[in-house]
Design a protein around this motif. Structure first.
Motif, PDB file in Angstrom:
ATOM      1  N   ILE A  43       0.848  -1.161  -0.081  1.00  0.00           N
ATOM      2  CA  ILE A  43      -0.116  -0.119   0.054  1.00  0.00           C
ATOM      3  C   ILE A  43       0.837   1.271  -0.091  1.00  0.00           C
ATOM      4  O   ILE A  43       0.614   2.149  -0.614  1.00  0.00           O
ATOM      5  N   ARG A  44       1.712   1.307   0.724  1.00  0.00           N
ATOM      6  CA  ARG A  44       2.709   2.525   0.951  1.00  0.00           C
ATOM      7  C   ARG A  44       3.422   2.860  -0.296  1.00  0.00           C
ATOM      8  O   ARG A  44       3.319   4.162  -0.829  1.00  0.00           O
ATOM      9  N   GLN A  45       3.750   1.824  -1.217  1.00  0.00           N
ATOM     10  CA  GLN A  45       4.567   2.092  -2.444  1.00  0.00           C
ATOM     11  C   GLN A  45       3.618   2.093  -3.725  1.00  0.00           C
ATOM     12  O   GLN A  45       3.992   2.340  -4.783  1.00  0.00           O
ATOM     13  N   TYR A  46       2.381   1.660  -3.574  1.00  0.00           N
ATOM     14  CA  TYR A  46       1.447   1.297  -4.785  1.00  0.00           C
ATOM     15  C   TYR A  46       1.053   2.533  -5.464  1.00  0.00           C
ATOM     16  O   TYR A  46       0.855   2.627  -6.760  1.00  0.00           O
ATOM     17  N   SER A  47       1.121   3.668  -4.678  1.00  0.00           N
ATOM     18  CA  SER A  47       0.642   4.872  -5.314  1.00  0.00           C
ATOM     19  C   SER A  47       1.153   6.241  -4.636  1.00  0.00           C
ATOM     20  O   SER A  47       2.025   6.074  -3.812  1.00  0.00           O
ATOM     21  N   LYS A  48       1.148   7.344  -5.450  1.00  0.00           N
ATOM     22  CA  LYS A  48       1.702   8.505  -4.927  1.00  0.00           C
ATOM     23  C   LYS A  48       1.075   8.819  -3.495  1.00  0.00           C
ATOM     24  O   LYS A  48       1.872   9.294  -2.695  1.00  0.00           O
ATOM     25  N   GLU A  49      -0.037   8.758  -3.215  1.00  0.00           N
ATOM     26  CA  GLU A  49      -0.587   8.723  -2.150  1.00  0.00           C
ATOM     27  C   GLU A  49      -0.173   7.863  -1.048  1.00  0.00           C
ATOM     28  O   GLU A  49      -0.215   8.260   0.182  1.00  0.00           O
ATOM     29  N   GLY A  50       0.002   6.741  -1.454  1.00  0.00           N
ATOM     30  CA  GLY A  50       0.192   5.653  -0.487  1.00  0.00           C
ATOM     31  C   GLY A  50      -0.941   5.278   0.494  1.00  0.00           C
ATOM     32  O   GLY A  50      -0.610   4.997   1.750  1.00  0.00           O
ATOM     33  N   SER A  51      -2.076   5.433  -0.068  1.00  0.00           N
ATOM     34  CA  SER A  51      -2.949   5.175   0.790  1.00  0.00           C
ATOM     35  C   SER A  51      -4.220   3.963   0.289  1.00  0.00           C
ATOM     36  O   SER A  51      -4.005   3.581  -0.848  1.00  0.00           O
ATOM     37  N   ALA A 100      -6.445   5.026  -2.709  1.00  0.00           N
ATOM     38  CA  ALA A 100      -5.792   4.941  -3.830  1.00  0.00           C
ATOM     39  C   ALA A 100      -5.685   3.450  -4.752  1.00  0.00           C
ATOM     40  O   ALA A 100      -5.886   3.179  -5.662  1.00  0.00           O
ATOM     41  N   PHE A 101      -5.310   2.604  -3.848  1.00  0.00           N
ATOM     42  CA  PHE A 101      -5.308   1.125  -4.300  1.00  0.00           C
ATOM     43  C   PHE A 101      -6.682   0.632  -4.484  1.00  0.00           C
ATOM     44  O   PHE A 101      -6.984  -0.095  -5.427  1.00  0.00           O
ATOM     45  N   THR A 102      -7.864   1.119  -3.571  1.00  0.00           N
ATOM     46  CA  THR A 102      -8.971   0.608  -3.809  1.00  0.00           C
ATOM     47  C   THR A 102      -9.696   0.997  -5.332  1.00  0.00           C
ATOM     48  O   THR A 102     -10.220   0.141  -5.837  1.00  0.00           O
ATOM     49  N   LYS A 103      -9.265   2.061  -5.596  1.00  0.00           N
ATOM     50  CA  LYS A 103      -9.768   2.771  -7.070  1.00  0.00           C
ATOM     51  C   LYS A 103      -9.288   1.587  -8.266  1.00  0.00           C
ATOM     52  O   LYS A 103      -9.940   1.469  -9.214  1.00  0.00           O
ATOM     53  N   ASP A 104      -8.191   0.986  -7.776  1.00  0.00           N
ATOM     54  CA  ASP A 104      -7.628   0.020  -8.843  1.00  0.00           C
ATOM     55  C   ASP A 104      -8.054  -1.403  -8.811  1.00  0.00           C
ATOM     56  O   ASP A 104      -7.473  -2.283  -9.460  1.00  0.00           O
ATOM     57  N   LYS A 161     -13.587  -0.076   3.072  1.00  0.00           N
ATOM     58  CA  LYS A 161     -14.140   0.355   1.910  1.00  0.00           C
ATOM     59  C   LYS A 161     -13.271  -0.782   0.829  1.00  0.00           C
ATOM     60  O   LYS A 161     -13.656  -1.288  -0.245  1.00  0.00           O
ATOM     61  N   LEU A 162     -12.119  -0.926   0.961  1.00  0.00           N
ATOM     62  CA  LEU A 162     -11.026  -1.662   0.131  1.00  0.00           C
ATOM     63  C   LEU A 162     -11.539  -3.158   0.497  1.00  0.00           C
ATOM     64  O   LEU A 162     -11.894  -3.620  -0.579  1.00  0.00           O
ATOM     65  N   VAL A 163     -11.914  -3.686   1.536  1.00  0.00           N
ATOM     66  CA  VAL A 163     -12.403  -5.190   1.592  1.00  0.00           C
ATOM     67  C   VAL A 163     -13.705  -5.126   0.902  1.00  0.00           C
ATOM     68  O   VAL A 163     -14.053  -6.083   0.224  1.00  0.00           O
ATOM     69  N   PHE A 199      12.108   1.172   3.983  1.00  0.00           N
ATOM     70  CA  PHE A 199      11.926   1.948   5.010  1.00  0.00           C
ATOM     71  C   PHE A 199      11.165   3.530   4.975  1.00  0.00           C
ATOM     72  O   PHE A 199      11.201   4.185   5.831  1.00  0.00           O
ATOM     73  N   GLU A 200      11.180   3.758   3.687  1.00  0.00           N
ATOM     74  CA  GLU A 200      10.849   5.177   3.287  1.00  0.00           C
ATOM     75  C   GLU A 200       9.739   5.063   2.035  1.00  0.00           C
ATOM     76  O   GLU A 200       9.778   3.925   1.325  1.00  0.00           O
ATOM     77  N   LYS A 201       9.184   6.169   1.748  1.00  0.00           N
ATOM     78  CA  LYS A 201       8.303   6.456   0.755  1.00  0.00           C
ATOM     79  C   LYS A 201       9.030   6.223  -0.847  1.00  0.00           C
ATOM     80  O   LYS A 201       9.991   6.724  -0.926  1.00  0.00           O
ATOM     81  N   ASP A 202       8.270   5.473  -1.519  1.00  0.00           N
ATOM     82  CA  ASP A 202       8.697   5.142  -2.821  1.00  0.00           C
ATOM     83  C   ASP A 202       7.474   5.078  -3.662  1.00  0.00           C
ATOM     84  O   ASP A 202       6.388   5.157  -3.263  1.00  0.00           O
ATOM     85  N   GLU A 203       7.730   4.916  -4.715  1.00  0.00           N
ATOM     86  CA  GLU A 203       6.414   4.577  -5.786  1.00  0.00           C
ATOM     87  C   GLU A 203       6.594   3.624  -6.969  1.00  0.00           C
ATOM     88  O   GLU A 203       7.796   3.531  -7.653  1.00  0.00           O
ATOM     89  N   ILE A 204       5.695   2.538  -7.255  1.00  0.00           N
ATOM     90  CA  ILE A 204       5.807   1.795  -8.290  1.00  0.00           C
ATOM     91  C   ILE A 204       5.260   2.952  -9.777  1.00  0.00           C
ATOM     92  O   ILE A 204       4.609   3.824  -9.406  1.00  0.00           O
ATOM     93  N   PRO A 205       5.746   2.373 -10.923  1.00  0.00           N
ATOM     94  CA  PRO A 205       5.340   3.007 -12.077  1.00  0.00           C
ATOM     95  C   PRO A 205       3.929   2.914 -12.190  1.00  0.00           C
ATOM     96  O   PRO A 205       3.444   1.438 -11.686  1.00  0.00           O
ATOM     97  N   LYS A 206       3.138   3.544 -12.852  1.00  0.00           N
ATOM     98  CA  LYS A 206       1.738   3.126 -13.205  1.00  0.00           C
ATOM     99  C   LYS A 206       1.599   3.244 -14.659  1.00  0.00           C
ATOM    100  O   LYS A 206       0.387   3.637 -15.330  1.00  0.00           O
TER     101      LYS A 206
END
Length: 478
Positions: free
Chosen positions: A53-61, A64-68, A138-140, A367-374
């Protein structure tokens, strides 16, 4: 006058009731779609997705994951495994480089280090970094509406140093000769290297009860569908023998052990374990350190170690492999696509790790914020095809009633892998040159087939020489 007033009031009430009735008829209550219970049938053709979740999106929320989530359904995903969603301890919080964040003097720099998901401070709360408990719900709900199950990454071996048990129940923890609570240790007493967590002591019956209670909460109150249990082999097997029947008594669930030990799959314990050695064989073959003969030995090893209804998870990457050992490209080079297809066609359940579907070519920071490509590249359509085949073709069943696996002879046993999966009279074949040079080989196969990957017709004749380019592969449907 009183009679007139009474008449007007009665008339207004009547009109009001009719209006309310019409409104109710216009907006009927919508019933939430219920997902089918977890079953053995679902496990036969499932794809599992590990969500960071942390790295899945820019928001890390969560949001943001639920939308996808509906997009993941396109890839054949049936199980979403959420990396730990719990609050992370501040005390001894890890920073990139392996030191503690508290040692960084600059407060702004220190804020960057969010710590390890696996240093949990409370097993019944949500990490505010990701959102709220309502966001999680909401995710579940969205996953269930899309016919996907949600399992939580559970960390039973240790807690972070801020966990309330350290104050309320210090007897839950492992202690050294001085009576000090320790981080996890090897059998020789040397630290494992996880200084940001405190080791739990399963000799304590009250700890076992508390751990089971916290796990039940997520099943009964939050509606999740099971657990992926971190370093499950480091926790006594008799704890799982005590815990899992109680968890299964609440509802039908899916249980994944981060472990290889066959004992954890006995009876009605875990449904699936890690195919670590299968993964290692692929890495070594890609680097030219091993050959197809080593793959064949691994298939024989699986037959000898595991029972017929045991399931192993197949993967070319996951959070540990990506962050610590390298990307698919780093470890497998040009062999990555052939092995990606192999994890779908071989016995077991294939895993997609966050970013894999987007051709991720960098190691995610842990251990810190990163982001996967989309951006969708070559991998998305490949996983789409493979997921559809896995979901729909009986010959790729890999659960408790799996399709058979039969090795096919070739004239280059060390370089060419060829096998057949078959069930209920239907078959799929995998043929690949698992070497970095072109080869000419003969294969024990005759007939006309469709190459599922590109739709080409492929004809094999007895005694025919077949040329295969480096890492070229076929997934053949008869």
């Amino acid at each position: 006058m009183k009679k007139l007033t009474l008449f007007l009031i009665t008339t207004l009430l009547f009109i009001s009731c009719k209006t309310e009735k019409k409104e109710a008829e216009k907006t009927p209550e919508t019933k939430e779609k219920a997902i089918a219970t977890v079953s053995s049938d679902m496990m036969e053709n499932a794809v599992i997705y590990e969500a960071n979740i942390r790295q899945y999106s820019k928001e890390g929320s969560f949001d943001a994951f639920t939308k996808d989530i509906p997009q993941l359904r396109q890839l054949g995903v049936k199980i979403i495994w959420l990396m730990p969603v719990f609050p992370i301890s501040e005390t001894k919080r890890k920073a990139t480089g392996g030191d503690f964040a508290s040692k960084i003097e600059d407060p702004e720099e220190r804020k960057k280090y969010l710590g390890s998901y696996y240093a949990v401070s409370d097993f019944t709360k949500i990490n505010p970094e990701f959102g709220t408990i309502d966001d999680f719900r909401k995710l579940v709900k969205t996953a269930h509406e899309n016919d996907m199950y949600v399992i939580l990454d559970w960390v039973p071996n240790h807690t972070g140093w801020d966990h309330t048990w350290l104050k309320t129940n210090p007897e839950f923890y492992t202690k050294n000769a001085k009576g000090e609570i320790t981080d996890p240790l090897n059998e020789d007493g040397i630290p494992v290297g996880w200084a940001d967590v405190a080791d739990l002591n399963y000799d304590n019956a009250a700890l076992r009860k508390a751990m089971i209670k916290d796990m039940k909460y997520w099943l009964t109150d939050e509606g999740i569908d099971g657990f992926r249990c971190d370093v499950a082999g480091s926790v006594p097997t008799d704890f799982w023998e005590e815990a899992i029947p109680q968890l299964r008594a609440t509802k039908d669930i899916f249980m994944l052990a981060e472990a290889w030990e066959p004992a954890l799959l006995k009876g009605n314990l875990f449904d699936m374990a890690y195919g670590w050695d299968t993964h290692h064989r692929m890495n070594h073959i890609a680097k030219g350190e091993e050959t197809v003969a080593d793959w064949d030995k691994r298939m024989q090893q699986i037959d000898s170690l595991y029972e017929e209804d045991d399931i192993l998870m197949n993967f070319v990457t996951n959070h540990d492999e990506n962050s610590w050992n390298g990307t698919i490209e780093e470890r497998m080079g040009k062999a990555g696509e052939a092995f990606t297809a192999l994890i779908y066609v071989a016995p077991g359940m294939p895993l997609i790790y966050s970013g894999q579907e987007y051709d991720m070519k960098h190691r995610l920071k842990f251990f810190e914020k990163d982001e996967i490509p989309k951006t969708k590249g070559a991998m998305w359509p490949l996983l789409d095809k493979l997921g559809s085949l896995k979901n729909t073709h009986v010959a790729l069943h890999g659960g408790k009633n799996a399709a058979s696996y039969t090795k096919l002879s070739t004239s280059l046993e060390d370089k060419v892998l060829a096998f057949k999966r078959e069930k209920d009279g239907k078959a799929i074949y995998y043929i690949a040159n698992l070497s970095n040079e072109a080869v000419i080989t003969k294969i024990e196969l005759t007939g006309s087939f469709s190459n599922y990957i590109n739709g080409d017709t492929v004809i094999f004749k007895e005694g025919q020489d077949i040329t295969l380019q480096p890492w070229q592969y076929f997934v053949l449907v008869n």
